[in-house]
Design a protein around this motif. Sequence first.
Motif, PDB file in Angstrom:
ATOM      1  N   ARG A  68       0.826  -1.206   0.000  1.00 31.91           N
ATOM      2  CA  ARG A  68       0.000   0.000   0.000  1.00 31.91           C
ATOM      3  C   ARG A  68       0.866   1.264   0.000  1.00 31.91           C
ATOM      4  O   ARG A  68       0.645   2.183  -0.776  1.00 31.91           O
ATOM      5  N   GLU A  69       1.888   1.262   0.872  1.00 26.78           N
ATOM      6  CA  GLU A  69       2.735   2.449   0.955  1.00 26.78           C
ATOM      7  C   GLU A  69       3.536   2.654  -0.315  1.00 26.78           C
ATOM      8  O   GLU A  69       3.730   3.779  -0.773  1.00 26.78           O
ATOM      9  N   LYS A  70       3.996   1.537  -0.912  1.00 27.74           N
ATOM     10  CA  LYS A  70       4.768   1.655  -2.155  1.00 27.74           C
ATOM     11  C   LYS A  70       3.893   2.195  -3.285  1.00 27.74           C
ATOM     12  O   LYS A  70       4.340   3.017  -4.082  1.00 27.74           O
ATOM     13  N   LEU A  71       2.652   1.694  -3.345  1.00 26.60           N
ATOM     14  CA  LEU A  71       1.752   2.162  -4.404  1.00 26.60           C
ATOM     15  C   LEU A  71       1.448   3.647  -4.243  1.00 26.60           C
ATOM     16  O   LEU A  71       1.379   4.393  -5.215  1.00 26.60           O
ATOM     17  N   GLU A  72       1.290   4.068  -2.986  1.00 27.93           N
ATOM     18  CA  GLU A  72       1.004   5.471  -2.727  1.00 27.93           C
ATOM     19  C   GLU A  72       2.175   6.335  -3.211  1.00 27.93           C
ATOM     20  O   GLU A  72       1.985   7.347  -3.889  1.00 27.93           O
ATOM     21  N   LEU A  73       3.385   5.877  -2.877  1.00 24.82           N
ATOM     22  CA  LEU A  73       4.586   6.607  -3.287  1.00 24.82           C
ATOM     23  C   LEU A  73       4.721   6.592  -4.811  1.00 24.82           C
ATOM     24  O   LEU A  73       5.006   7.623  -5.437  1.00 24.82           O
ATOM     25  N   ALA A  74       4.482   5.414  -5.401  1.00 26.20           N
ATOM     26  CA  ALA A  74       4.597   5.290  -6.856  1.00 26.20           C
ATOM     27  C   ALA A  74       3.620   6.228  -7.543  1.00 26.20           C
ATOM     28  O   ALA A  74       3.958   6.873  -8.544  1.00 26.20           O
ATOM     29  N   GLY A  75       2.404   6.314  -7.001  1.00 28.68           N
ATOM     30  CA  GLY A  75       1.397   7.204  -7.582  1.00 28.68           C
ATOM     31  C   GLY A  75       1.854   8.649  -7.550  1.00 28.68           C
ATOM     32  O   GLY A  75       1.748   9.373  -8.539  1.00 28.68           O
ATOM     33  N   ARG A  76       2.402   9.056  -6.414  1.00 30.04           N
ATOM     34  CA  ARG A  76       2.856  10.438  -6.291  1.00 30.04           C
ATOM     35  C   ARG A  76       4.029  10.718  -7.233  1.00 30.04           C
ATOM     36  O   ARG A  76       4.082  11.764  -7.880  1.00 30.04           O
ATOM     37  N   LEU A  77       4.962   9.757  -7.284  1.00 29.27           N
ATOM     38  CA  LEU A  77       6.128   9.946  -8.150  1.00 29.27           C
ATOM     39  C   LEU A  77       5.706   9.975  -9.612  1.00 29.27           C
ATOM     40  O   LEU A  77       6.128  10.849 -10.370  1.00 29.27           O
ATOM     41  N   ALA A  78       4.880   9.011 -10.024  1.00 28.73           N
ATOM     42  CA  ALA A  78       4.448   8.949 -11.420  1.00 28.73           C
ATOM     43  C   ALA A  78       3.651  10.206 -11.767  1.00 28.73           C
ATOM     44  O   ALA A  78       3.895  10.833 -12.805  1.00 28.73           O
ATOM     45  N   GLY A  79       2.743  10.574 -10.897  1.00 26.70           N
ATOM     46  CA  GLY A  79       1.897  11.739 -11.156  1.00 26.70           C
ATOM     47  C   GLY A  79       2.716  13.003 -11.308  1.00 26.70           C
ATOM     48  O   GLY A  79       2.631  13.704 -12.321  1.00 26.70           O
ATOM     49  N   THR A  80       3.554  13.277 -10.316  1.00 27.59           N
ATOM     50  CA  THR A  80       4.336  14.520 -10.392  1.00 27.59           C
ATOM     51  C   THR A  80       5.379  14.433 -11.492  1.00 27.59           C
ATOM     52  O   THR A  80       5.640  15.430 -12.174  1.00 27.59           O
ATOM     53  N   GLY A  81       5.978  13.253 -11.680  1.00 33.40           N
ATOM     54  CA  GLY A  81       7.006  13.087 -12.715  1.00 33.40           C
ATOM     55  C   GLY A  81       6.446  13.415 -14.089  1.00 33.40           C
ATOM     56  O   GLY A  81       6.988  14.268 -14.809  1.00 33.40           O
ATOM     57  N   VAL A  82       5.356  12.758 -14.438  1.00 34.75           N
ATOM     58  CA  VAL A  82       4.745  12.983 -15.755  1.00 34.75           C
ATOM     59  C   VAL A  82       4.302  14.435 -15.878  1.00 34.75           C
ATOM     60  O   VAL A  82       4.533  15.088 -16.903  1.00 34.75           O
ATOM     61  N   ALA A  83       3.679  14.942 -14.814  1.00 29.76           N
ATOM     62  CA  ALA A  83       3.170  16.313 -14.872  1.00 29.76           C
ATOM     63  C   ALA A  83       4.304  17.314 -15.071  1.00 29.76           C
ATOM     64  O   ALA A  83       4.209  18.214 -15.909  1.00 29.76           O
ATOM     65  N   LEU A  84       5.413  17.145 -14.317  1.00 30.43           N
ATOM     66  CA  LEU A  84       6.523  18.097 -14.431  1.00 30.43           C
ATOM     67  C   LEU A  84       7.168  18.020 -15.804  1.00 30.43           C
ATOM     68  O   LEU A  84       7.468  19.053 -16.423  1.00 30.43           O
ATOM     69  N   ALA A  85       7.394  16.791 -16.293  1.00 32.18           N
ATOM     70  CA  ALA A  85       8.038  16.636 -17.604  1.00 32.18           C
ATOM     71  C   ALA A  85       7.177  17.282 -18.685  1.00 32.18           C
ATOM     72  O   ALA A  85       7.674  18.022 -19.537  1.00 32.18           O
ATOM     73  N   ASN A  86       5.875  17.022 -18.646  1.00 33.87           N
ATOM     74  CA  ASN A  86       4.970  17.614 -19.627  1.00 33.87           C
ATOM     75  C   ASN A  86       4.912  19.134 -19.482  1.00 33.87           C
ATOM     76  O   ASN A  86       4.913  19.858 -20.467  1.00 33.87           O
ATOM     77  N   ALA A  87       4.849  19.597 -18.224  1.00 32.37           N
ATOM     78  CA  ALA A  87       4.695  21.029 -17.982  1.00 32.37           C
ATOM     79  C   ALA A  87       5.914  21.806 -18.478  1.00 32.37           C
ATOM     80  O   ALA A  87       5.821  22.994 -18.777  1.00 32.37           O
ATOM     81  N   SER A  88       7.060  21.121 -18.569  1.00 38.52           N
ATOM     82  CA  SER A  88       8.263  21.812 -19.041  1.00 38.52           C
ATOM     83  C   SER A  88       8.084  22.305 -20.478  1.00 38.52           C
ATOM     84  O   SER A  88       8.705  23.281 -20.888  1.00 38.52           O
ATOM     85  N   ILE A  89       7.214  21.616 -21.249  1.00 40.77           N
ATOM     86  CA  ILE A  89       7.101  21.955 -22.673  1.00 40.77           C
ATOM     87  C   ILE A  89       6.424  23.312 -22.899  1.00 40.77           C
ATOM     88  O   ILE A  89       7.001  24.176 -23.568  1.00 40.77           O
ATOM     89  N   PRO A  90       5.221  23.552 -22.328  1.00 40.45           N
ATOM     90  CA  PRO A  90       4.654  24.892 -22.513  1.00 40.45           C
ATOM     91  C   PRO A  90       5.563  25.983 -21.956  1.00 40.45           C
ATOM     92  O   PRO A  90       5.645  27.077 -22.523  1.00 40.45           O
TER      93      PRO A  90
END
Lengths: 236, 287
Positions: B256-278
């Motif tokens: 459960r804790e790993k999934l929670e961490l993975a969700g946060r990392l994946a979410g922010t990771g993808v969001a930050l990488a994408n946000a860099s483009i605009p």
Amino acid sequence: MHNTRTLTVEVWRQSSAEDDGRFVAYDVTGVTPATTVLELLDLLNEQLPDGEQPVKFDDGCREGSCGKCGVMVDGVAHGPEFNTTTCQQHVRAFRNGQRVRLEPLRAEAFPVLQDLAVDKKKSLRTVVKAARGPAGMKALTNAGCISCGACVAVCPNGSGQLFVGSLLTELPPLMKDDDERRERTEKVIETAGETFGPCSTLGDCTEVCPAGLPLENLSAVAREYLRNQNKTRHQH
Amino acid sequence: MTISDSPGAPARPDSSTTSRGTVPATLDSALRAADRLRARAWETVASTSVDAMVKATEKMPPTPQLKLAMAASGTLFSGFTVVHMLGNLQVYQGREAFDGYARFLRTVGSPVLPEKTLLWAFRVTMLAATATHVTCAAALTVRAQQAASRPRGQKRLRPRGRRRRPWDVAKRSMRSTGVVLGLFTAHHIADLTVGARPAAAEHVQGAAYDNLVRSLRRPAVAALYLAAMTALAAHTAQGLTQVGNDTGLSTDRAVREKLELAGRLAGTGVALANASIPLAVQLRIVR
């Protein structure tokens, strides 16, 4: 008694299950930091003006172990202190002159009987009964659950998943064989679906649970559900 | 001792003295009657539509099945956001590489299959997943609101003694972030896939790089993109937590804790990488 204070208590008054309720505000004097929420209600009832019916509320052992009591204090089931029953919640967090709002445990599954008293037994018991026999009660005892219903009341979805999940966490070891486990868990999940709302893993339940039951218990519902599905598929 | 009686719903202010100033008595009573009629009409609409919705959801599959369908479609979406982000990042390799990747997506599978076959198969899958995700979310929302119903006019109180950190707020915002993501995706497709005005800037079919730069040059579109990425981070983080809960994986605390961490990392990771483009387009790093 420099420590005594006066609180304005807004209490839900409802004369019967059929009537509409409303909040009525009363000033309660002589409150000390050590006063518990139930003692605050006792004080309120002692100080009620002549002719007014005492506020009815669920009362029990006052030791935090029977699970009978429970009100919402300012929108939180049991009260602001984490993992503490209503009878063990002290009002030291409230300063002199502050307003406190007390309402019954709110959920579709817990109809209000009168004032702050609700019928939580019926819905909780239907789920335990679905596990049939004393096994359901044993499972809850093993989990540490006192069936206070705070998890359901505090949940924005009206979900009873902490209660149901804790039952399903402890039920399997009590079953005599796999068939019995499947049969009973299936019934529990079905009944719970009819009684409570869906779980969104928000975790408010674990903040109020007097037994401090963990978030992992929530997932036992899905585990048992999937387990039962697999068996059904093999049979065909 | 009794200080005040506060009825469940706040009383309507007396219209002749407060809200409407001084108005003739007949007009005032007419307005009041209209108010009452409108209130009653709303009550009727609200109660019948709620009843209808509750009835409709009763015919839907049981909650654990709806949850599994949401988990499956949601996991598909999360996987897609990661792959999509990797594709997006090729914008930093220049016009040629990016347009080449866009061409590859249209032609992948050919010449064995006709051009765009796999692309359309993928699009249909995503559309079906979206329909599933939205339908299940709607049904579960109705069930949740039904189970947590309160007396009419009684709102939930902001809970006392509970501080909510940003991730806790994100948890409670699955519906709103979901709506933001849905609207953004609709705009995004109209803008960069279809090239339909006014969503799109000047659009040339096949010129993916130029279309992207022209689109994100517009400050409003760049801002929308950033807002959508915030919603994506929030939605993914709680989404993965819920996938664990609704598939039974999270009965193990470590998982459960790993999934929670993975969700946060994946979410922010993808969001930050994408946000860099605009941001890069706005700063003229990508032009």
